[in-house]
Scaffold this motif. Sequence first.
Motif, PDB file in Angstrom:
ATOM      1  N   GLY A  18       0.816  -1.209   0.000  1.00 54.65           N
ATOM      2  CA  GLY A  18       0.000   0.000   0.000  1.00 54.65           C
ATOM      3  C   GLY A  18       0.851   1.261   0.000  1.00 54.65           C
ATOM      4  O   GLY A  18       0.368   2.339  -0.329  1.00 54.65           O
ATOM      5  N   ARG A 247      -1.998   2.414 -10.607  1.00 51.35           N
ATOM      6  CA  ARG A 247      -1.336   1.613 -11.648  1.00 51.35           C
ATOM      7  C   ARG A 247      -2.191   1.539 -12.914  1.00 51.35           C
ATOM      8  O   ARG A 247      -3.402   1.423 -12.847  1.00 51.35           O
ATOM      9  CB  ARG A 247      -1.122   0.177 -11.165  1.00 51.35           C
ATOM     10  N   SER A 277      -3.487  -5.490   1.289  1.00 51.28           N
ATOM     11  CA  SER A 277      -2.292  -6.314   1.429  1.00 51.28           C
ATOM     12  C   SER A 277      -2.137  -6.798   2.859  1.00 51.28           C
ATOM     13  O   SER A 277      -1.387  -7.730   3.110  1.00 51.28           O
ATOM     14  CB  SER A 277      -1.071  -5.501   1.015  1.00 51.28           C
ATOM     15  N   TRP A 348      -3.128 -13.353  -2.679  1.00 47.81           N
ATOM     16  CA  TRP A 348      -2.848 -12.150  -3.459  1.00 47.81           C
ATOM     17  C   TRP A 348      -3.452 -12.303  -4.851  1.00 47.81           C
ATOM     18  O   TRP A 348      -3.314 -13.352  -5.470  1.00 47.81           O
ATOM     19  CB  TRP A 348      -1.330 -11.955  -3.568  1.00 47.81           C
ATOM     20  N   ALA A 349      -4.114 -11.270  -5.327  1.00 47.77           N
ATOM     21  CA  ALA A 349      -4.740 -11.334  -6.653  1.00 47.77           C
ATOM     22  C   ALA A 349      -4.317 -10.128  -7.483  1.00 47.77           C
ATOM     23  O   ALA A 349      -3.906  -9.103  -6.933  1.00 47.77           O
ATOM     24  CB  ALA A 349      -6.259 -11.339  -6.499  1.00 47.77           C
ATOM     25  N   GLN A 351      -5.225  -7.246  -8.543  1.00 48.14           N
ATOM     26  CA  GLN A 351      -6.387  -6.402  -8.253  1.00 48.14           C
ATOM     27  C   GLN A 351      -6.673  -5.350  -9.329  1.00 48.14           C
ATOM     28  O   GLN A 351      -7.838  -5.123  -9.673  1.00 48.14           O
ATOM     29  CB  GLN A 351      -6.211  -5.703  -6.899  1.00 48.14           C
ATOM     30  N   HIS A 366     -11.643  -3.128   2.237  1.00 47.41           N
ATOM     31  CA  HIS A 366     -11.268  -2.612   3.558  1.00 47.41           C
ATOM     32  C   HIS A 366     -11.034  -1.101   3.504  1.00 47.41           C
ATOM     33  O   HIS A 366     -10.706  -0.491   4.522  1.00 47.41           O
ATOM     34  CB  HIS A 366     -10.014  -3.329   4.061  1.00 47.41           C
ATOM     35  N   GLY A 368      -8.646   0.676   2.050  1.00 44.06           N
ATOM     36  CA  GLY A 368      -7.309   1.238   1.876  1.00 44.06           C
ATOM     37  C   GLY A 368      -7.375   2.223   0.714  1.00 44.06           C
ATOM     38  O   GLY A 368      -8.109   1.998  -0.250  1.00 44.06           O
ATOM     39  N   TRP A 369      -6.649   3.331   0.814  1.00 45.75           N
ATOM     40  CA  TRP A 369      -6.852   4.414  -0.158  1.00 45.75           C
ATOM     41  C   TRP A 369      -6.543   4.008  -1.601  1.00 45.75           C
ATOM     42  O   TRP A 369      -7.206   4.451  -2.540  1.00 45.75           O
ATOM     43  CB  TRP A 369      -6.043   5.642   0.250  1.00 45.75           C
ATOM     44  N   ASN A 370      -5.521   3.149  -1.781  1.00 44.77           N
ATOM     45  CA  ASN A 370      -5.224   2.709  -3.148  1.00 44.77           C
ATOM     46  C   ASN A 370      -6.380   1.916  -3.719  1.00 44.77           C
ATOM     47  O   ASN A 370      -6.764   2.096  -4.875  1.00 44.77           O
ATOM     48  CB  ASN A 370      -3.951   1.864  -3.183  1.00 44.77           C
ATOM     49  N   SER A 371      -6.954   1.045  -2.902  1.00 51.00           N
ATOM     50  CA  SER A 371      -8.112   0.268  -3.352  1.00 51.00           C
ATOM     51  C   SER A 371      -9.271   1.200  -3.692  1.00 51.00           C
ATOM     52  O   SER A 371      -9.967   1.012  -4.692  1.00 51.00           O
ATOM     53  CB  SER A 371      -8.546  -0.729  -2.273  1.00 51.00           C
ATOM     54  N   GLU A 374      -8.574   2.862  -7.012  1.00 50.17           N
ATOM     55  CA  GLU A 374      -8.691   1.894  -8.114  1.00 50.17           C
ATOM     56  C   GLU A 374     -10.157   1.592  -8.401  1.00 50.17           C
ATOM     57  O   GLU A 374     -10.570   1.451  -9.554  1.00 50.17           O
ATOM     58  CB  GLU A 374      -7.926   0.608  -7.757  1.00 50.17           C
TER      59      GLU A 374
HETATM   60  N1  UDP Z   1      -3.334  -5.419  -3.986  1.00 47.83           N
HETATM   61  C1  UDP Z   1      -3.274  -6.338  -5.013  1.00 47.83           C
HETATM   62  N2  UDP Z   1      -3.655  -7.622  -4.760  1.00 47.83           N
HETATM   63  C2  UDP Z   1      -4.112  -8.040  -3.551  1.00 47.83           C
HETATM   64  C3  UDP Z   1      -4.184  -7.094  -2.498  1.00 47.83           C
HETATM   65  C4  UDP Z   1      -3.792  -5.789  -2.745  1.00 47.83           C
HETATM   66  O1  UDP Z   1      -2.876  -6.000  -6.136  1.00 47.83           O
HETATM   67  O2  UDP Z   1      -4.450  -9.213  -3.409  1.00 47.83           O
HETATM   68  C5  UDP Z   1      -2.918  -4.023  -4.224  1.00 47.83           C
HETATM   69  C6  UDP Z   1      -4.111  -3.122  -4.394  1.00 47.83           C
HETATM   70  O3  UDP Z   1      -4.525  -3.100  -5.751  1.00 47.83           O
HETATM   71  C7  UDP Z   1      -3.587  -1.783  -3.900  1.00 47.83           C
HETATM   72  C8  UDP Z   1      -2.570  -2.171  -2.836  1.00 47.83           C
HETATM   73  O4  UDP Z   1      -2.215  -3.534  -3.112  1.00 47.83           O
HETATM   74  O5  UDP Z   1      -2.940  -1.094  -4.942  1.00 47.83           O
HETATM   75  C9  UDP Z   1      -3.121  -2.099  -1.444  1.00 47.83           C
HETATM   76  O6  UDP Z   1      -3.202  -0.784  -1.030  1.00 47.83           O
HETATM   77  P1  UDP Z   1      -4.411  -0.233  -0.175  1.00 47.83           P
HETATM   78  O7  UDP Z   1      -4.135   1.197   0.098  1.00 47.83           O
HETATM   79  O8  UDP Z   1      -5.702  -0.535  -0.841  1.00 47.83           O
HETATM   80  O9  UDP Z   1      -4.440  -1.066   1.163  1.00 47.83           O
HETATM   81  P2  UDP Z   1      -3.299  -1.549   2.184  1.00 47.83           P
HETATM   82  O10 UDP Z   1      -2.804  -2.820   1.642  1.00 47.83           O
HETATM   83  O11 UDP Z   1      -2.267  -0.490   2.250  1.00 47.83           O
HETATM   84  O12 UDP Z   1      -4.050  -1.737   3.440  1.00 47.83           O
END
Ligand code: UDP
Length: 484
Positions: A18, A247, A277, A348-349, A351, A366, A368-371, A374
């Motif tokens: 993240g 991404r 993550s 892990w997928a 995403q 959950h 998370g800001w990246n999620s 996206e």
């Molecule tokens: N992610 C992913 N596959 C997974 C879990 C997470 O590619 O199975 C990527 C998701 O796309 C995002 C980042 O990991 O870009 C997670 O960042 P986020 O801010 O959503 O949450 P954090 O993991 O920091 O709690």
Amino acid sequence: SMVTAKPHAALLASPGMGHLIPTVELGKRLLTHHGFDVTIFVVTTGSSTTTSQILQQTSNLSSLNIVVLPPIDFSSKPGPKPSLGEQVVVAIIESLPLLHSSIMSMKLRPSTLIVDIFGTCAFPMAREFGMSTYVFFATSAWFSAVTIYVPVIDKKMEERHANNHEPLFIPGCESVRFEDTLEPFLSVVGPVYEGYLKAAQDIISSDGILINTWQDLEPASTKAVRELSILGRFTKGPVYPVGPLVRNIEPRQEHKAVLRWLDGQPADSVIYVSFGSGGTMSEAQMKELALGLELSQQRFVWVVRPPMEDETSGAFFDVAKGGDIAPEYLPDGFLERTKETGLVVPLWAPQAEILGHPSTGGFVTHCGWNSVLESILNVVPMVAWPLYAEQKMNASLLEEQLRVAVRAKVAEEGGRVVSKEEIAMLVRRVMVDEEGVTMRKKLKEMKQSGHVALSNLGSSYESLCQMTKLCELHVQGSKAKAQG
Ligand code: UDP
């Protein structure tokens, strides 16, 4: 004649996907759109396959210089296992000598250091090297405003917030309800609060602050953070919204099983379930979630991790270590009963690809800001299920201010879980009901405004131009100084 001063940015990514993912995206943006040289330093806590996978995906930019610092190992350390936040901070502190020697050995030393909110302990070193300093908040303007404001918040209000559960007032922003508050405000005495306060003081002492959001997504909060920075009122330098940085979906090289499976499903028919993550949940909650998905009668893709009582135990989980889904923590017969309509993916997928797939129509997240970003940029309405950090504020922003999510409620009776009936109802509201359609309309507009912000003359693009200008001036200033 004036020699143009090409700035060289070093970005320090703290451990965790993240943090790494948005840092890499910022680095790419500075390199491809703003004429920076860029070096990304990656702090790691173990040989994480995921880290190298993410980095591989970015290696198509050969001019992006990536330095993976040797991993900091916690398993050998005596004493109780540190919390997630402590691990991140300790890993960075222990990486500082490695960063120092790495910079020393560079022919072209960086002129600017950009850290995330955990990396301000690298500032003294940056200043020693004559670098300018920036902080990148890979989260909302609302959370950023709270953090910037912490050093000046009235202590009495903080106490009333912690003790009497009154909302925390932040000028120009929505107040933070106690139910959604951050861990440091649960008690305004003690190391967690002190650590946050110290980080906030360091952050506002930087030469500038970047936030992974954009003006039209959070008009009030971005205005508020800007005002907190005017005339050096609270921050030394300017505050810039520079997002949404996420991404790009890579052209499909290998045909991943989950994407093939999605290819066979109708448009907008699959709900994607993932807790980032680091998110994990108890076995009781996982069983309830499984039954809830079944009860919703919707197709699903669910990223599962072994259950744990601590919500953050999944962080830094090495995807290379475990592959199989241990079915004992899923309800009896669940995999068999859902084998036509659901797919369970261990650990892990991909995403970004899943959210970008036309068959995906909803996201249990959950927050998370990246999620969140996206999901918005792929027009996917959300079931907000926050776990820790600033995720509850994000959930509240999505549900109440942006209205593109419905939020899970934890039942106090029945062992503090989100019940299967609640889960099924939330999933159906997003996937089946008219509500989901309305959310998709809003999300389309938000996606559009995000693209505009990053295009030429857009607000985020302009912010990065201004920041670039400051970094160029800094290089010129340093050169002038060196020439005496
Ligand atoms: N992610 C992913 N596959 C997974 C879990 C997470 O590619 O199975 C990527 C998701 O796309 C995002 C980042 O990991 O870009 C997670 O960042 P986020 O801010 O959503 O949450 P954090 O993991 O920091 O709690």
